[in-house]
Design an enzyme around this catalytic site. Structure first.
Site, PDB file in Angstrom:
ATOM      1  N   ASP A   1      35.597  40.002 -16.199  1.00  0.00           N
ATOM      2  CA  ASP A   1      36.283  38.330 -15.201  1.00  0.00           C
ATOM      3  C   ASP A   1      35.706  38.535 -13.886  1.00  0.00           C
ATOM      4  O   ASP A   1      36.666  38.616 -12.807  1.00  0.00           O
ATOM      5  CB  ASP A   1      37.669  39.657 -15.352  1.00  0.00           C
ATOM      6  CG  ASP A   1      38.601  38.605 -15.228  1.00  0.00           C
ATOM      7  OD1 ASP A   1      40.526  38.843 -14.870  1.00  0.00           O
ATOM      8  OD2 ASP A   1      38.920  37.310 -15.395  1.00  0.00           O
ATOM      9  N   GLU A  46      52.036  48.452 -11.860  1.00  0.00           N
ATOM     10  CA  GLU A  46      52.098  47.625 -10.315  1.00  0.00           C
ATOM     11  C   GLU A  46      50.190  48.098  -9.981  1.00  0.00           C
ATOM     12  O   GLU A  46      49.770  49.391  -9.827  1.00  0.00           O
ATOM     13  CB  GLU A  46      53.103  47.959  -9.830  1.00  0.00           C
ATOM     14  CG  GLU A  46      54.103  47.532 -10.679  1.00  0.00           C
ATOM     15  CD  GLU A  46      55.664  47.899 -10.301  1.00  0.00           C
ATOM     16  OE1 GLU A  46      56.572  47.196 -10.347  1.00  0.00           O
ATOM     17  OE2 GLU A  46      55.727  48.587  -8.762  1.00  0.00           O
ATOM     18  N   VAL A  47      49.775  47.099  -9.133  1.00  0.00           N
ATOM     19  CA  VAL A  47      48.721  47.490  -7.779  1.00  0.00           C
ATOM     20  C   VAL A  47      49.559  47.288  -6.795  1.00  0.00           C
ATOM     21  O   VAL A  47      50.532  45.962  -6.314  1.00  0.00           O
ATOM     22  CB  VAL A  47      48.097  46.054  -8.158  1.00  0.00           C
ATOM     23  CG1 VAL A  47      46.869  46.883  -6.434  1.00  0.00           C
ATOM     24  CG2 VAL A  47      47.493  46.819  -9.588  1.00  0.00           C
ATOM     25  N   LEU A  76      50.726  43.752  -5.072  1.00  0.00           N
ATOM     26  CA  LEU A  76      49.898  42.615  -5.795  1.00  0.00           C
ATOM     27  C   LEU A  76      49.972  42.118  -6.908  1.00  0.00           C
ATOM     28  O   LEU A  76      49.892  41.095  -6.957  1.00  0.00           O
ATOM     29  CB  LEU A  76      48.837  43.133  -5.058  1.00  0.00           C
ATOM     30  CG  LEU A  76      48.080  43.900  -4.048  1.00  0.00           C
ATOM     31  CD1 LEU A  76      46.738  44.249  -3.766  1.00  0.00           C
ATOM     32  CD2 LEU A  76      48.345  42.723  -3.030  1.00  0.00           C
ATOM     33  N   GLY A  77      50.292  42.848  -7.453  1.00  0.00           N
ATOM     34  CA  GLY A  77      49.900  42.641  -9.187  1.00  0.00           C
ATOM     35  C   GLY A  77      51.382  42.963  -9.579  1.00  0.00           C
ATOM     36  O   GLY A  77      51.053  44.303  -8.961  1.00  0.00           O
ATOM     37  N   GLU A  78      51.647  43.134 -10.601  1.00  0.00           N
ATOM     38  CA  GLU A  78      52.109  43.958 -11.710  1.00  0.00           C
ATOM     39  C   GLU A  78      51.691  43.333 -13.286  1.00  0.00           C
ATOM     40  O   GLU A  78      51.313  42.274 -13.444  1.00  0.00           O
ATOM     41  CB  GLU A  78      53.506  44.380 -12.450  1.00  0.00           C
ATOM     42  CG  GLU A  78      54.390  43.065 -11.933  1.00  0.00           C
ATOM     43  CD  GLU A  78      55.908  42.779 -11.564  1.00  0.00           C
ATOM     44  OE1 GLU A  78      56.156  41.533 -11.244  1.00  0.00           O
ATOM     45  OE2 GLU A  78      56.010  43.957 -11.950  1.00  0.00           O
ATOM     46  N   GLY A  79      52.020  44.381 -14.250  1.00  0.00           N
ATOM     47  CA  GLY A  79      51.664  44.431 -16.330  1.00  0.00           C
ATOM     48  C   GLY A  79      52.831  44.700 -17.012  1.00  0.00           C
ATOM     49  O   GLY A  79      52.917  46.146 -16.632  1.00  0.00           O
ATOM     50  N   GLN A  80      51.486  45.267 -18.104  1.00  0.00           N
ATOM     51  CA  GLN A  80      52.316  46.136 -19.069  1.00  0.00           C
ATOM     52  C   GLN A  80      52.477  47.140 -19.109  1.00  0.00           C
ATOM     53  O   GLN A  80      53.452  47.799 -19.133  1.00  0.00           O
ATOM     54  CB  GLN A  80      52.117  45.616 -20.025  1.00  0.00           C
ATOM     55  CG  GLN A  80      52.393  46.711 -21.115  1.00  0.00           C
ATOM     56  CD  GLN A  80      51.460  46.174 -22.902  1.00  0.00           C
ATOM     57  OE1 GLN A  80      50.706  45.250 -22.588  1.00  0.00           O
ATOM     58  NE2 GLN A  80      52.137  46.714 -23.820  1.00  0.00           N
ATOM     59  N   PHE A  81      51.635  47.823 -17.804  1.00  0.00           N
ATOM     60  CA  PHE A  81      51.385  49.581 -17.795  1.00  0.00           C
ATOM     61  C   PHE A  81      52.220  49.799 -16.319  1.00  0.00           C
ATOM     62  O   PHE A  81      51.941  50.828 -16.181  1.00  0.00           O
ATOM     63  CB  PHE A  81      50.554  50.104 -17.883  1.00  0.00           C
ATOM     64  CG  PHE A  81      49.638  49.461 -19.890  1.00  0.00           C
ATOM     65  CD1 PHE A  81      49.497  48.549 -20.021  1.00  0.00           C
ATOM     66  CD2 PHE A  81      50.775  50.678 -20.955  1.00  0.00           C
ATOM     67  CE1 PHE A  81      49.043  48.487 -21.791  1.00  0.00           C
ATOM     68  CE2 PHE A  81      50.989  50.561 -22.081  1.00  0.00           C
ATOM     69  CZ  PHE A  81      49.626  49.010 -22.771  1.00  0.00           C
TER      70      PHE A  81
END
Length: 862
Positions: free
Chosen positions: A718, A582-583, A575-580
């Protein structure tokens, strides 16, 4: 033994037991080494009773620090704060009242102490019996010294007067201790266990640990009995400390609780160090199946990555002598800022009471010159005794005296040379740290969820950063502390902002004052003393901003969430990912067995459940890892039908995971964009439709969920349709996945190519002042409602560029009726648009609460 070898032995022993033997000299309140600018207070009665006059045995000014108001029972809010500029091991405190040559008679009969290692998380000191209140003075003359048992390791210390009746108090204080040479700032370890002997139970828990305890099984982000300077007795069922339970001195674990056959402890340090040895004080009562560890495997991390090759050490096992002992592990001069050690069981139990680290030349790392002189003096005295002891049969005549003096003078010269080298190394190392800090700054992302910062791109920087360091469209708001109080000045390139109105001037004036009271502003509490806990999201996305008061309440409760077997998770989609991290979207088999009765699934037990899995990368830094565990604790407490719920976790091994609900219809933004309003156009295109009543129903659910969050003083920061999930029958649950998805990267404004801010949903005060409250969430709700009634076919302010959106917030600030509002959607009746406009009012106090919004939406629904 020659004299130099004798000296090294004595010096090594002095340092190994440093906290117990030489850590009791004044740190500079009475001597003046602590500067006036490092002494602050919550308030002051007058300029002549300011914080700088709170020095023990001083009579300047009016003779002491005195708070502005009298101290009331059950309302501990006034404090005198000392910044020691570096971590110190503090063993003793002294207090005194105000005498002022017979003109004053105010003193604190009782007081509490709070301390912090980083200036953001404050810890209440408790003695070994759990008592917080310390007995203070009985008159204004005498100095009262109190041992801190246990001692504290801190940079910041607060003295907080306590009374049993309303009275005026004044204080003068001193701290006693020494610089914390270990540099250890926290250790993470499993919680100690209970051993049952034939006569009574023995409690081997870390009772003075000052960090968080997750699930009653993991200690994180704190220090405790392993660093309190007290070594346990040979018989672990006894204790050095009176009036405590059996086993108090030790932290112990049973091998049956650890299938991996080892206990893992991770140590975090203040900076990269050159480690020589680790000393572990272990119990060895093998008759009770307690032995020292048979092997230790240590991993080292100097920057962000752990070294691939660990260090392995196996001590000699002793089954003849049951005495407790230090086991010294040679760390072979590894450079590291963190060490992760796996201690393997040699028998059923393993008990530790103290762990110390030596880096560099034992004591030759980061210490005050006074510390060196203190150690040098003690060592030279011991050397003299050592030398004479080695020559007991020789008569001490003049020739031997001359030899001894000559040897001691030579040693002094050697030590002076070493101290000069140390000081040179410190200067050189600070230059390297500054250079590395600048490199780290370039890599940081200032997002809404950055821990303990508000739009800040400099990690752990002070407020002295110059205004010229930024060249983006508008200046960043520098660190304001975690309470989101308004800054002392508006830092914006929009020229009219600089004190353009009487309101801004008043804002600056009020914000510059130091206060500890809980200020209710805009209908939302601001916690000036208690901090706001801001957690770094797994994917770099927002998580809730929570008052530390609330977090403290949560930390005292058990987390009712179970460990879920990883093998039962089937990954379907990222579904998503980032710096630390993932989802992932996953299917979970047998999830029903792990759920509380309050979770009702409308599918049979043999069918998999659709879940979202937040996964922390195994190489994530310490802050991200600790925040992940805190987020689990927080999520486990959120129980509302319109908030995404935490179902289970996977934390017994890496990567850490939290498993949350996921709704089969995805997020609200995508759901509505695939639908059309009911009408002729939908009939012609044969598109799926959503009725106006259902739109209102979904909006009402969002308001209900936000009403619940605001009741807990949680600030989402958010809120948008991308962060709302849709289930069956238009059920809505608020989540926080949006920012991690590339799909919505265009919804976030990037500063200098790195920082991301959802400016089109943010209130003017959030953008310009870095101020996030429930009132700013209300603003975002108005934008979310606008999205819903437009079926998410258009981005808010689509006709404006990002820079123009920011400029428009300046028009809200100036309030000259030139600001641009989002237009009324075609399907939106006047009653709903009035709700939107009320959410976007310039004055935060005039915006409705979520309770009022929810009530209004219920009235609109047919």
């Amino acid at each position: 033994m020659d004299i130099f070898s004798c000296f090294l032995q004595v010096a090594y022993e002095e340092i190994s037991y440093f906290p117990q033997r030489v850590c009791r000299y004044p740190l500079g309140m009475s001597g003046g080494q602590i500067q006036d600018e490092d002494i602050s207070a919550s308030s002051q009665w007058s300029e002549t009773t300011a914080a700088r006059y709170g020095r023990l045995d001083f009579e300047e000014g009016d003779g002491a620090w005195c708070p502005e108001m009298s101290v009331e029972p059950d309302n501990v809010k006034e404090f005198l704060q000392i910044d020691l500029r570096s971590l110190h091991f503090i063993t003793l405190v002294g207090t005194q009242g105000r005498h002022a040559g017979g003109m004053g008679n105010e003193f604190a009969q009782m007081y509490k102490i709070k301390y912090s290692r980083d200036g953001s998380r404050w810890i209440s000191w408790r003695n070994r019996q759990g008592k917080q209140v310390i007995e203070g003075n009985r008159n204004a003359y005498d100095i009262v010294l109190k041992d801190l048992e246990p001692p504290i390791i801190a940079r910041f210390v607060r003295f907080m007067p306590v009374t049993d009746h309303s009275m005026n108090v004044c204080m003068r204080v001193e701290l006693y201790g020494c610089e914390w040479l270990d540099g250890l700032v926290s250790y993470n370890a499993p919680v100690g266990e209970q051993m049952t002997l034939p006569t009574y139970p023995v409690y081997l828990n870390d009772s003075v640990y000052d960090g968080a305890i997750i699930y009653r099984c993991v200690m994180t982000e704190g220090l405790g009995q392993l660093t309190d300077g007290v070594c346990g007795l040979d018989d672990f069922a006894l204790s050095h400390v009176y009036n405590v339970w059996p086993g108090y001195d030790y932290v112990g674990w049973n091998n049956e609780s650890f299938p991996s056959e080892y206990v893992e402890i991770m140590f975090e340090f203040d900076r990269i160090r050159n480690f020589t040895t680790m000393k572990v004080h272990c119990n060895n009562m093998f008759s009770w199946h307690v032995k020292t560890f048979r092997q230790v495997v240590c991993y080292f991390r100097s920057e962000s990555d752990w070294e691939a090759t660990p260090l392995t050490f196996s001590p000699v096992m002793d089954e003849k002598n049951p005495s407790a002992r230090f086991v010294t592990v040679n760390l072979a001069n590894h450079m590291a800022s963190a060490i992760k050690c796996q201690f393997y069981f040699a028998d059923a139990w393993m008990l530790f009471s103290e762990i110390t680290f030596q880096s560099g030349l034992i004591w030759l790392i980061q210490g005050r010159t006074s510390s060196y002189v203190h150690i040098l003096s003690a060592s030279l005295k011991s050397v003299s005794a050592c030398f004479l002891e080695e020559n007991p049969t020789h008569k001490v005549d003049d020739s031997n005296t001359r030899i001894l003096i000559g040897c001691l003078v030579a040693i002094i010269f050697i030590l002076v040379a070493i101290i000069v080298i140390i000081l040179w190394r410190q200067v050189w190392q600070k230059m390297l740290e500054k250079a590395s800090r600048r490199m780290l700054d370039d890599e940081l992302t200032a997002s809404l969820s950055t821990q303990s910062e508000t739009f800040v791109y400099n990690h752990n920087q002070s407020n002295t950063t110059s205004e010229q360091e930024s060249n983006s469209t508008y200046e960043r708001i520098f660190p304001l502390g975690p309470d989101y109080q308004e800054p002392s000045r508006l830092l914006s390139k929009l020229p009219e902002f600089a004190q353009s109105s009487e309101e801004s001037a008043a804002t600056s004036t009020s914000a510059s004052k130091s206060t500890t009271t809980t200020v209710v502003q805009d209908g939302v509490p601001h916690y000036a003393e208690a901090d706001i806990v801001n957690l770094q999201g797994v994917t770099g996305s927002n998580t809730y901003a929570i008052p530390a008061v609330t977090m403290d309440l949560l930390s005292g409760k058990d987390v009712a969430v179970e460990e879920f077997p990883r093998k039962l998770l089937t990954f379907k989609e990222k579904l998503g990912e980032g710096q630390f991290g993932e989802v992932h979207l996953c299917e979970a088999e047998g999830m029903q067995e792990f759920m509380n009765k309050e979770f009702l699934f409308d599918i049979s037990e043999d069918q998999p459940v659709l879940v979202a899995v937040k996964m922390l990368r195994s190489d994530a830094n310490k802050n991200a890892r600790n925040d992940f565990l805190k987020e689990i604790k927080i999520m486990s407490r959120l129980k509302d039908p319109n908030i995404i719920r935490l179902l289970a976790v996977c934390i017994y091994s890496d990567p850490l995971c939290m498993i949350t609900e996921y709704m089969e219809n995805g997020d609200l933004n995508q759901f509505l964009s695939r639908h059309e309003p009911e009408g002729q156009l939908a009939l012609l295109s044969n598109a799926p439709t959503v009725s106006f009543n259902n739109l209102c129903y979904m909006a009402t659910q969002i308001a209900s969920g936000m009403k619940y969050l605001s009741s807990l003083n949680f600030v989402h920061r958010d809120l948008a349709t991308r962060n709302c999930l849709v289930g069956k029958n238009y059920t809505i649950k608020i989540a926080d996945f949006g920012m991690s998805r590339n799909l919505y990267s265009g919804d976030y404004y990037r500063i200098q190519g790195r920082a991301v801010l959802p400016i089109r949903w943010m209130s003017w005060e959030s953008i310009l002042l870095g101020k996030f409250t429930t009132a700013s969430d209300v603003w975002a709700f108005g934008v979310t409602l606008w999205e819903i009634l437009n079926f998410c076919k258009e981005q808010p302010y689509s006709q404006l560029t990002d820079e123009q959106v920011i400029e428009n917030t300046g028009e809200f600030f100036r309030d000259q009726k030139r600001q641009i509002y989002l237009p009324q959607p075609v399907l939106c009746p006047d009653s709903l648009y009035k709700i939107m406009l009320s959410c976007w009012r310039r004055n935060t106090k005039e915006r409705p609460s979520f309770q009022e919004i929810h009530r209004a939406l219920l009235e609109i629904q047919p």
